[in-house]
Design a protein around this motif. Structure first.
Motif, PDB file in Angstrom:
ATOM      1  N   LEU A   1      18.968   5.850  36.130  1.00  0.00           N
ATOM      2  CA  LEU A   1      19.541   7.135  35.717  1.00  0.00           C
ATOM      3  C   LEU A   1      18.421   8.040  35.209  1.00  0.00           C
ATOM      4  N   PRO A   2      18.390   9.293  35.659  1.00  0.00           N
ATOM      5  CA  PRO A   2      17.271  10.174  35.336  1.00  0.00           C
ATOM      6  C   PRO A   2      17.222  10.635  33.881  1.00  0.00           C
TER       7      PRO A   2
ATOM      8  N   TYR B   1      15.848  14.303  26.504  1.00  0.00           N
ATOM      9  CA  TYR B   1      14.614  14.797  27.136  1.00  0.00           C
ATOM     10  C   TYR B   1      14.513  16.302  26.921  1.00  0.00           C
TER      11      TYR B   1
ATOM     12  N   VAL C   1      25.292   8.740  30.528  1.00  0.00           N
ATOM     13  CA  VAL C   1      25.661   7.372  30.168  1.00  0.00           C
ATOM     14  C   VAL C   1      25.069   7.006  28.807  1.00  0.00           C
TER      15      VAL C   1
ATOM     16  N   PHE D   1      21.209   6.653  24.691  1.00  0.00           N
ATOM     17  CA  PHE D   1      21.316   7.460  25.909  1.00  0.00           C
ATOM     18  C   PHE D   1      20.508   6.793  27.027  1.00  0.00           C
ATOM     19  N   CYS D   2      21.187   6.500  28.162  1.00  0.00           N
ATOM     20  CA  CYS D   2      20.529   5.777  29.262  1.00  0.00           C
ATOM     21  C   CYS D   2      20.094   6.697  30.399  1.00  0.00           C
ATOM     22  N   GLY D   3      20.434   7.985  30.326  1.00  0.00           N
ATOM     23  CA  GLY D   3      20.102   8.919  31.407  1.00  0.00           C
ATOM     24  C   GLY D   3      21.370   9.557  31.952  1.00  0.00           C
ATOM     25  N   GLY D   4      21.176  10.538  32.802  1.00  0.00           N
ATOM     26  CA  GLY D   4      22.333  11.235  33.361  1.00  0.00           C
ATOM     27  C   GLY D   4      21.929  12.112  34.518  1.00  0.00           C
ATOM     28  N   PHE D   5      22.946  12.685  35.177  1.00  0.00           N
ATOM     29  CA  PHE D   5      22.630  13.526  36.321  1.00  0.00           C
ATOM     30  C   PHE D   5      23.506  14.772  36.340  1.00  0.00           C
TER      31      PHE D   5
ATOM     32  N   ALA E   1      17.472  14.796  37.660  1.00  0.00           N
ATOM     33  CA  ALA E   1      18.906  14.876  37.356  1.00  0.00           C
ATOM     34  C   ALA E   1      19.677  15.582  38.480  1.00  0.00           C
TER      35      ALA E   1
ATOM     36  N   HIS F   1      29.202   2.454  37.500  1.00  0.00           N
ATOM     37  CA  HIS F   1      28.681   2.093  36.180  1.00  0.00           C
ATOM     38  C   HIS F   1      29.645   1.217  35.376  1.00  0.00           C
TER      39      HIS F   1
END
Lengths: 202, 202
Positions: free
Chosen positions: A140-141, B68, B98, B104-108, A147, B163
């Motif tokens: 996951l970005p 980020y 997520v 926080f594991c990342g997202g798009f 993203a 997920h």
């Protein structure tokens, strides 16, 4: 004899010796004296070819009950070339079609690279990035470029892979998408192959 | 005290008693005399609020190493409200984030409804359909409207479901997307909940 696949921007010809493209805006189809078997998704061109007896519209010979009425004829021809597989035609739109044991099972349409890029840009200048085709889709970005790249590419990847079939990539962006679909077979001439098969089988 | 979530088009306020929206173009923030804790993804509004001492920008207090640098502050606040889950914020863009065990594991980012609709329309008038949210995503489509609806919705669905986490839907189109994500929890106040939690924990 020539084959011709007419899109929104160009005539794409295949002769016995080579393939070449002509711009829809400037090309005069009446200059061609050979017999041309063609398909077209371009309504304006379609209308202009009706009066040229050497231009033969393959569409009129297709058994459309195998497909559906408003389906693009280029998708039908790509499907004619495949017995089993999932076909990704990556052009201005990305069409994804499934064929099992010679039967069309349905398909869907996803925006092409340029259209999707515009889409993100139009939402916000903060999303005006090029897509990263070298992205790791297993992670996951945690940055903006990835993203949107993940949003565009992983979603498509996830759905396509769920069918667990051989993937055949065609269309102008086939080689780019081959970076994502690493096990796919790239076949840039899939539509022409389908047209040939269709003509010979008919 | 008021909370305010400022987007590209409106100020969204939450008071002790109710929530209400004001148009970004016409609203004069200096008229508000209460203390306002706000987040903003709107750079112009952000700049205009810097001189108003009763408007307190929550963003400056966030530990951004958890997220980020270029991430929207509304996504951060929604994430503050959740310990475990996948958050879909369906607005002009759809953000998917997520969080596992508080991390926080990342997202798009995926295009919102309007942007994606425009995207298909711009490719071809033959794709100018509204999305069908009652589509059966278990069946590959055999008509144009469902072909674009499936292209937009099933791809997103497939990735989100992979997920295997609780899904929390928020944003202006949350109830529409709840037709696709049938087991999702809809929480329209997720961003405000995150803001409250963040302020009290700080």
């Amino acid at each position: 004899m020539l084959l011709c696949d007419i899109g929104n921007t160009s005539y794409h010809f295949l002769s016995r010796y080579d393939s070449f493209k002509k711009d829809v805006k400037s090309f005069d189809a009446s200059e061609v004296k050979h017999k041309v078997y063609y398909i077209s998704v371009n309504k304006d061109v379609d209308a202009s070819l009706k009066n040229l007896p050497n231009w033969i519209d393959i569409k009129t010979y297709i058994d459309k009950t195998k497909y559906y009425e408003t389906m693009g004829v280029d998708r039908m021809m790509a499907l004619e070339a495949v017995e089993n597989g999932i076909i990704i035609d990556a052009g201005s739109a990305i069409t994804v079609d499934v064929k099992r044991d010679g039967v069309f099972c349905g398909g869907f349409i996803y925006p092409g690279l340029k259209a999707m890029n515009e889409s993100y840009k139009n939402i916000s200048s903060a999303l005006a990035y090029e897509f990263n085709f070298d992205i790791d889709l297993q992670m996951l970005p945690k940055n903006s470029q990835d993203a949107i790249s993940y949003g565009y590419l992983k979603t498509l990847y996830c759905e396509v892979m769920s069918h667990k079939m051989e993937i055949i990539l065609t269309g102008g962006d086939a080689n780019l998408f081959a970076k994502i679909f690493k096990d796919a077979r790239v076949d840039e001439d899939l539509v022409f192959k389908g047209m040939k098969k269709f003509i010979y089988d008919f």
